[in-house]
Design a protein around this motif. Structure first.
Motif, PDB file in Angstrom:
ATOM      1  N   GLU A 104       0.823  -1.205   0.000  1.00 20.16           N
ATOM      2  CA  GLU A 104       0.000   0.000   0.000  1.00 20.16           C
ATOM      3  C   GLU A 104       0.861   1.261   0.000  1.00 20.16           C
ATOM      4  O   GLU A 104       1.553   1.552   0.981  1.00 20.16           O
ATOM      5  N   GLY A 105       0.810   1.991  -1.096  1.00 16.93           N
ATOM      6  CA  GLY A 105       1.438   3.295  -1.149  1.00 16.93           C
ATOM      7  C   GLY A 105       0.431   4.360  -0.756  1.00 16.93           C
ATOM      8  O   GLY A 105      -0.670   4.050  -0.309  1.00 16.93           O
ATOM      9  N   SER A 106       0.774   5.623  -0.942  1.00 18.32           N
ATOM     10  CA  SER A 106      -0.145   6.704  -0.577  1.00 18.32           C
ATOM     11  C   SER A 106      -1.222   6.937  -1.624  1.00 18.32           C
ATOM     12  O   SER A 106      -2.272   7.504  -1.328  1.00 18.32           O
ATOM     13  N   GLU A 107      -0.985   6.462  -2.843  1.00 19.25           N
ATOM     14  CA  GLU A 107      -1.933   6.728  -3.924  1.00 19.25           C
ATOM     15  C   GLU A 107      -2.407   5.475  -4.649  1.00 19.25           C
ATOM     16  O   GLU A 107      -3.335   5.551  -5.457  1.00 19.25           O
ATOM     17  N   ALA A 108      -1.799   4.318  -4.416  1.00 21.65           N
ATOM     18  CA  ALA A 108      -2.196   3.097  -5.108  1.00 21.65           C
ATOM     19  C   ALA A 108      -1.725   1.877  -4.319  1.00 21.65           C
ATOM     20  O   ALA A 108      -0.856   1.987  -3.444  1.00 21.65           O
ATOM     21  N   PHE A 109      -2.302   0.716  -4.654  1.00 22.49           N
ATOM     22  CA  PHE A 109      -1.893  -0.524  -3.994  1.00 22.49           C
ATOM     23  C   PHE A 109      -1.862  -1.659  -5.006  1.00 22.49           C
ATOM     24  O   PHE A 109      -2.667  -1.713  -5.938  1.00 22.49           O
ATOM     25  N   PHE A 110      -0.883  -2.550  -4.817  1.00 22.73           N
ATOM     26  CA  PHE A 110      -0.686  -3.649  -5.748  1.00 22.73           C
ATOM     27  C   PHE A 110      -0.321  -4.928  -4.994  1.00 22.73           C
ATOM     28  O   PHE A 110       0.364  -4.876  -3.964  1.00 22.73           O
ATOM     29  N   ALA A 111      -0.746  -6.059  -5.548  1.00 17.79           N
ATOM     30  CA  ALA A 111      -0.435  -7.361  -4.977  1.00 17.79           C
ATOM     31  C   ALA A 111       0.752  -7.985  -5.702  1.00 17.79           C
ATOM     32  O   ALA A 111       1.050  -7.637  -6.849  1.00 17.79           O
ATOM     33  N   ASN A 112       1.422  -8.918  -5.028  1.00 18.88           N
ATOM     34  CA  ASN A 112       2.522  -9.622  -5.686  1.00 18.88           C
ATOM     35  C   ASN A 112       2.087 -10.989  -6.199  1.00 18.88           C
ATOM     36  O   ASN A 112       2.914 -11.815  -6.571  1.00 18.88           O
ATOM     37  N   SER A 113       0.777 -11.229  -6.215  1.00 20.08           N
ATOM     38  CA  SER A 113       0.225 -12.433  -6.842  1.00 20.08           C
ATOM     39  C   SER A 113      -0.924 -12.006  -7.750  1.00 20.08           C
ATOM     40  O   SER A 113      -1.673 -11.093  -7.406  1.00 20.08           O
ATOM     41  N   GLU A 114      -1.055 -12.655  -8.894  1.00 26.28           N
ATOM     42  CA  GLU A 114      -2.087 -12.246  -9.857  1.00 26.28           C
ATOM     43  C   GLU A 114      -3.488 -12.607  -9.398  1.00 26.28           C
ATOM     44  O   GLU A 114      -4.451 -11.922  -9.694  1.00 26.28           O
ATOM     45  N   SER A 115      -3.598 -13.693  -8.668  1.00 22.63           N
ATOM     46  CA  SER A 115      -4.906 -14.112  -8.157  1.00 22.63           C
ATOM     47  C   SER A 115      -4.692 -14.964  -6.922  1.00 22.63           C
ATOM     48  O   SER A 115      -3.922 -15.928  -6.945  1.00 22.63           O
ATOM     49  N   HIS A 116      -5.349 -14.582  -5.838  1.00 21.11           N
ATOM     50  CA  HIS A 116      -5.187 -15.324  -4.583  1.00 21.11           C
ATOM     51  C   HIS A 116      -6.488 -15.198  -3.793  1.00 21.11           C
ATOM     52  O   HIS A 116      -6.962 -14.089  -3.554  1.00 21.11           O
TER      53      HIS A 116
END
Length: 259
Positions: A104-116
């Motif tokens: 979680e950044g201040s403006e966006a969030f990303f996962a390190n798995s494509e589907s979980h």
């Protein structure tokens, strides 16, 4: 005591299990604001998770990401990102255990798995969109919080191994990962110092395990009636639940609005 500022958690405090703000809560906060006392959001959520809510309540200041990213009247005033070396170690170790992470950044969030499935279950419970996929996001942006997806019986795999990080469970399949020593109280402290307000002049409402430090730090810590039982010893007062007028009752107890 004449209080000058009130901090409100979101989930289980401002919103109910359906992630809706009860009409009486909206009215009570408006009445509070009309007295000149400032209302501030204090949440584990990232800013992009509560924009519409803040707009609905007319709140422009917040302590987000469990105190790691603080904004006052639209301007950032405090940042406490997780050290990149700590992230690198967490990424490597969680990969060995097949535990997915969400950065979680201040403006966006990303996962390190494509589907979980654990990611889907936890994030969708917040009634927000699922994260995008970018396993290297943590290398490119400041990360203020991580969702670590594991179950309670697996917590022991992480706690002794990462003394530089703080883990707080918020979902049966997910934990918040913060910098060691991080908490909503740290973010509140930064805001109060900037405003010249003493901790005893502040009130805070919460219901979860990540609200312990916050309720203990302010002059009047109020736990919701639906709070986690382990939070109650940290509260000065226990109000009604979120759907039973708990915000109004608590603000009335603090002599900030009429019943």
């Amino acid at each position: 005591m004449s209080y000058k500022i009130v901090f409100f958690d979101i989930d289980g405090t401002l919103v109910n299990e359906q992630k809706l703000v009860p009409a009486d809560t909206v009215k009570a906060i408006k009445e509070l604001q009309e007295t000149g006392v400032e209302a501030v959001i204090a949440t584990g959520r990232a800013p992009y998770f509560f924009g519409p809510l803040a707009q609905e309540l007319g709140i422009n200041s917040f302590v987000s990401l469990n105190g790691a990213y603080v904004v006052y009247q639209g301007k950032p005033l405090y940042k406490n990102p997780i050290p990149r070396s700590s992230l690198e170690a967490l990424v490597a170790y969680s990969s060995e255990k097949n535990h997915s992470l969400v950065f979680e950044g201040s403006e966006a969030f990303f996962a390190n798995s494509e589907s979980h499935v654990f990611v889907e279950d936890s994030v969708l419970s917040l009634r927000v969109e699922l994260p995008g996929y970018d396993p290297d996001f943590w290398k490119k942006e400041d990360i203020y919080q991580v969702f670590l997806h594991c179950e309670a019986h697996e917590e022991h795999l992480y706690e002794p191994k990462f003394p530089d990080l703080k883990l707080i469970r918020w979902h049966e399949k997910a934990m918040d990962v913060l910098p060691a020593g991080g908490s909503k109280a740290k973010g509140i402290e930064a805001m109060l110092k900037m405003l010249g307000i003493q901790p005893h002049e502040a009130v805070a409402f919460g219901d979860g395990l990540n609200d312990k430090e916050m309720l203990e730090y302010v002059g009047l810590g109020i736990a919701m009636g639906n709070s986690h039982k382990e939070l109650l010893p940290f509260a000065d007062y226990v109000t009604a639940s979120v759907d039973e007028g708990g915000i109004r009752q608590g603000l009335h107890y603090a002599h900030l609005i009429h019943a």
